[in-house]
Design a protein around this motif. Structure first.
Motif, PDB file in Angstrom:
ATOM      1  N   ARG A   1      23.664  -6.765  36.797  1.00 32.46           N
ATOM      2  CA  ARG A   1      22.665  -6.057  37.899  1.00 32.46           C
ATOM      3  C   ARG A   1      21.889  -4.646  37.876  1.00 32.46           C
ATOM      4  NH1 ARG A   1      25.443  -8.953  42.148  1.00 32.46           N
ATOM      5  NH2 ARG A   1      26.649  -7.113  42.529  1.00 32.46           N
ATOM      6  N   ASN A   2      23.325  -4.466  37.688  1.00 30.38           N
ATOM      7  CA  ASN A   2      22.773  -2.541  37.540  1.00 30.38           C
ATOM      8  C   ASN A   2      23.046  -1.726  35.908  1.00 30.38           C
ATOM      9  OD1 ASN A   2      23.744  -1.676  40.209  1.00 30.38           O
ATOM     10  ND2 ASN A   2      25.510  -2.594  39.567  1.00 30.38           N
ATOM     11  N   GLY A   3      22.517  -3.037  34.672  1.00 33.19           N
ATOM     12  CA  GLY A   3      22.108  -2.308  33.750  1.00 33.19           C
ATOM     13  C   GLY A   3      21.180  -1.481  33.714  1.00 33.19           C
ATOM     14  N   PRO A   4      19.853  -0.638  33.117  1.00 38.93           N
ATOM     15  CA  PRO A   4      20.728  -1.037  31.642  1.00 38.93           C
ATOM     16  C   PRO A   4      21.891   0.093  31.358  1.00 38.93           C
ATOM     17  CG  PRO A   4      18.862   0.180  31.406  1.00 38.93           C
ATOM     18  CD  PRO A   4      19.028  -0.488  32.829  1.00 38.93           C
ATOM     19  N   TRP A   5      22.939  -0.965  30.150  1.00 39.34           N
ATOM     20  CA  TRP A   5      24.100   0.239  29.624  1.00 39.34           C
ATOM     21  C   TRP A   5      23.652   0.857  27.903  1.00 39.34           C
ATOM     22  CZ3 TRP A   5      26.658   1.093  33.416  1.00 39.34           C
ATOM     23  CH2 TRP A   5      26.419  -0.402  34.671  1.00 39.34           C
ATOM     24  N   ASN A   6      24.045   2.060  28.401  1.00 44.13           N
ATOM     25  CA  ASN A   6      24.049   2.406  26.777  1.00 44.13           C
ATOM     26  C   ASN A   6      25.404   3.146  26.425  1.00 44.13           C
ATOM     27  OD1 ASN A   6      21.237   3.148  26.440  1.00 44.13           O
ATOM     28  ND2 ASN A   6      21.567   4.557  28.468  1.00 44.13           N
ATOM     29  N   PHE A   7      25.463   2.832  25.000  1.00 49.00           N
ATOM     30  CA  PHE A   7      26.840   3.288  24.062  1.00 49.00           C
ATOM     31  C   PHE A   7      26.156   4.400  23.243  1.00 49.00           C
ATOM     32  CE2 PHE A   7      30.298   3.283  20.808  1.00 49.00           C
ATOM     33  CZ  PHE A   7      30.946   3.413  21.376  1.00 49.00           C
ATOM     34  N   ASP A   8      26.605   5.950  23.028  1.00 50.63           N
ATOM     35  CA  ASP A   8      26.821   6.223  22.602  1.00 50.63           C
ATOM     36  C   ASP A   8      25.010   6.458  22.040  1.00 50.63           C
ATOM     37  OD1 ASP A   8      27.322   8.500  20.560  1.00 50.63           O
ATOM     38  OD2 ASP A   8      27.404   7.745  18.611  1.00 50.63           O
ATOM     39  N   ASN A   9      24.184   6.861  23.168  1.00 50.85           N
ATOM     40  CA  ASN A   9      22.556   6.822  23.427  1.00 50.85           C
ATOM     41  C   ASN A   9      21.967   5.584  23.072  1.00 50.85           C
ATOM     42  OD1 ASN A   9      20.713   7.920  25.236  1.00 50.85           O
ATOM     43  ND2 ASN A   9      20.168   9.190  22.940  1.00 50.85           N
ATOM     44  N   ASN A  10      22.254   4.042  22.543  1.00 48.73           N
ATOM     45  CA  ASN A  10      22.386   3.310  22.069  1.00 48.73           C
ATOM     46  C   ASN A  10      21.942   1.979  23.079  1.00 48.73           C
ATOM     47  OD1 ASN A  10      21.608   3.949  19.432  1.00 48.73           O
ATOM     48  ND2 ASN A  10      23.800   4.088  19.473  1.00 48.73           N
ATOM     49  N   LEU A  11      21.526   1.329  23.319  1.00 48.17           N
ATOM     50  CA  LEU A  11      21.132   0.165  24.082  1.00 48.17           C
ATOM     51  C   LEU A  11      22.014  -0.873  23.872  1.00 48.17           C
ATOM     52  CD1 LEU A  11      19.127  -0.644  26.712  1.00 48.17           C
ATOM     53  CD2 LEU A  11      17.932  -1.941  24.797  1.00 48.17           C
ATOM     54  N   LEU A  12      22.956  -1.130  25.167  1.00 47.69           N
ATOM     55  CA  LEU A  12      23.411  -2.213  24.950  1.00 47.69           C
ATOM     56  C   LEU A  12      23.058  -3.304  25.794  1.00 47.69           C
ATOM     57  CD1 LEU A  12      26.763  -3.230  24.151  1.00 47.69           C
ATOM     58  CD2 LEU A  12      27.700  -2.124  26.603  1.00 47.69           C
ATOM     59  N   LEU A  13      23.143  -4.326  24.507  1.00 44.49           N
ATOM     60  CA  LEU A  13      23.035  -5.467  25.201  1.00 44.49           C
ATOM     61  C   LEU A  13      23.642  -6.297  25.380  1.00 44.49           C
ATOM     62  CD1 LEU A  13      18.550  -6.156  23.532  1.00 44.49           C
ATOM     63  CD2 LEU A  13      19.082  -4.801  25.755  1.00 44.49           C
ATOM     64  N   LEU A  14      24.003  -6.833  26.707  1.00 41.47           N
ATOM     65  CA  LEU A  14      24.646  -8.336  27.331  1.00 41.47           C
ATOM     66  C   LEU A  14      24.230  -9.478  27.251  1.00 41.47           C
ATOM     67  CD1 LEU A  14      26.980  -6.337  29.301  1.00 41.47           C
ATOM     68  CD2 LEU A  14      27.487  -6.918  26.735  1.00 41.47           C
ATOM     69  N   CYS A  15      25.038 -11.003  27.007  1.00 37.58           N
ATOM     70  CA  CYS A  15      24.376 -11.860  27.159  1.00 37.58           C
ATOM     71  C   CYS A  15      25.503 -12.993  27.838  1.00 37.58           C
ATOM     72  CB  CYS A  15      23.875 -13.107  25.367  1.00 37.58           C
ATOM     73  SG  CYS A  15      23.565 -14.745  26.042  1.00 37.58           S
ATOM     74  N   ARG A  16      24.941 -13.471  28.722  1.00 41.45           N
ATOM     75  CA  ARG A  16      26.319 -15.083  29.102  1.00 41.45           C
ATOM     76  C   ARG A  16      26.320 -15.562  28.479  1.00 41.45           C
ATOM     77  NH1 ARG A  16      26.827 -16.116  35.159  1.00 41.45           N
ATOM     78  NH2 ARG A  16      26.539 -14.306  36.447  1.00 41.45           N
ATOM     79  N   TRP A  17      27.758 -16.312  28.336  1.00 36.15           N
ATOM     80  CA  TRP A  17      28.685 -17.235  27.111  1.00 36.15           C
ATOM     81  C   TRP A  17      27.467 -18.047  27.305  1.00 36.15           C
ATOM     82  CZ3 TRP A  17      31.079 -21.616  27.884  1.00 36.15           C
ATOM     83  CH2 TRP A  17      31.684 -22.147  26.248  1.00 36.15           C
ATOM     84  N   ARG A  18      27.197 -19.454  27.074  1.00 37.92           N
ATOM     85  CA  ARG A  18      26.941 -20.540  26.795  1.00 37.92           C
ATOM     86  C   ARG A  18      26.978 -21.754  25.851  1.00 37.92           C
ATOM     87  NH1 ARG A  18      22.456 -17.972  25.903  1.00 37.92           N
ATOM     88  NH2 ARG A  18      21.059 -18.743  23.930  1.00 37.92           N
ATOM     89  N   LYS A  19      26.856 -22.292  26.636  1.00 31.37           N
ATOM     90  CA  LYS A  19      27.745 -23.890  25.185  1.00 31.37           C
ATOM     91  C   LYS A  19      27.200 -24.023  23.638  1.00 31.37           C
ATOM     92  CE  LYS A  19      29.777 -28.189  24.529  1.00 31.37           C
ATOM     93  NZ  LYS A  19      30.288 -29.686  24.962  1.00 31.37           N
ATOM     94  N   GLY A  20      27.250 -23.736  22.933  1.00 34.72           N
ATOM     95  CA  GLY A  20      26.831 -23.195  21.473  1.00 34.72           C
ATOM     96  C   GLY A  20      26.103 -22.349  21.462  1.00 34.72           C
ATOM     97  N   LEU A  21      26.027 -20.839  22.050  1.00 33.78           N
ATOM     98  CA  LEU A  21      25.958 -19.699  21.252  1.00 33.78           C
ATOM     99  C   LEU A  21      26.947 -19.532  20.615  1.00 33.78           C
ATOM    100  CD1 LEU A  21      23.742 -17.673  22.919  1.00 33.78           C
ATOM    101  CD2 LEU A  21      25.815 -16.587  24.033  1.00 33.78           C
ATOM    102  N   SER A  22      25.568 -18.831  19.159  1.00 38.25           N
ATOM    103  CA  SER A  22      26.365 -18.407  18.231  1.00 38.25           C
ATOM    104  C   SER A  22      25.441 -16.734  17.895  1.00 38.25           C
ATOM    105  CB  SER A  22      26.443 -19.597  17.020  1.00 38.25           C
ATOM    106  OG  SER A  22      25.131 -19.376  16.574  1.00 38.25           O
ATOM    107  N   VAL A  23      25.218 -16.446  15.961  1.00 36.26           N
ATOM    108  CA  VAL A  23      24.984 -15.323  15.824  1.00 36.26           C
ATOM    109  C   VAL A  23      23.750 -15.381  15.383  1.00 36.26           C
ATOM    110  CG1 VAL A  23      26.450 -15.034  13.711  1.00 36.26           C
ATOM    111  CG2 VAL A  23      25.038 -13.284  14.792  1.00 36.26           C
TER     112      VAL A  23
END
Length: 144
Positions: A6-28
């Motif tokens: 709810r409180n993003g967006p999040w940055n790390f070292d001024n780069n956008l940190l995108l997150l995704c909830r895990w779900r079955k079958g998720l892969s790169v």
């Protein structure tokens, strides 16, 4: 976890940190980050147009509307309206746009994006700056 979402967006070292909830079958190979939520301030909106409905309309023009921060215009000194929008991260950010009120009057509003990561003011895309922009013909480094 929900607070982080709810409180993003999040940055790390001024780069956008995108997150995704895990779900079955998720892969790169099947994960895709195409959008990120941002708070967008809308400046120049007449007071009589500061409403959740107008925020929803403007938010959907920028991306996918999520919510309106009603506190941003309910104070006596409201200067802007604030909406949370899921923005496409591969397209240029809009600086503003023309709005037509119910009386047919046209006026310009400016968009200010909160907590932006590295951003190119030349092409408007997230993820690089003007020095590293391939669309900037004044940048000899971009063609190396």
């Amino acid at each position: 976890m929900e607070w982080v979402e709810r409180n993003g967006p999040w940055n790390f070292d001024n780069n956008l940190l995108l997150l995704c909830r895990w779900r079955k079958g998720l892969s790169v190979t099947n994960i895709s980050f195409t959008h990120s939520p941002f708070w967008v301030q809308i400046w120049g909106l007449p007071f009589e147009n500061m409403s959740e409905e107008v925020g929803r309309d403007l938010g959907n023009r920028l991306g996918t509307y999520i919510e309106t921060d009603k506190r941003s215009w309910l104070s006596e000194q409201a200067k802007f309206m604030r909406v949370r929008v899921d923005l496409p991260i591969d397209r240029p950010l809009r600086r503003g746009g023309n709005i037509v009120d119910p009386d047919g009057e046209k006026f310009w509003v400016s968009f200010k994006y909160e907590r932006l990561p590295t951003f190119c003011f030349f092409c408007g895309i997230l993820g690089h700056d003007e020095r590293h922009c391939s669309g900037n013909s004044n940048n000899p480094e971009a063609y190396r």
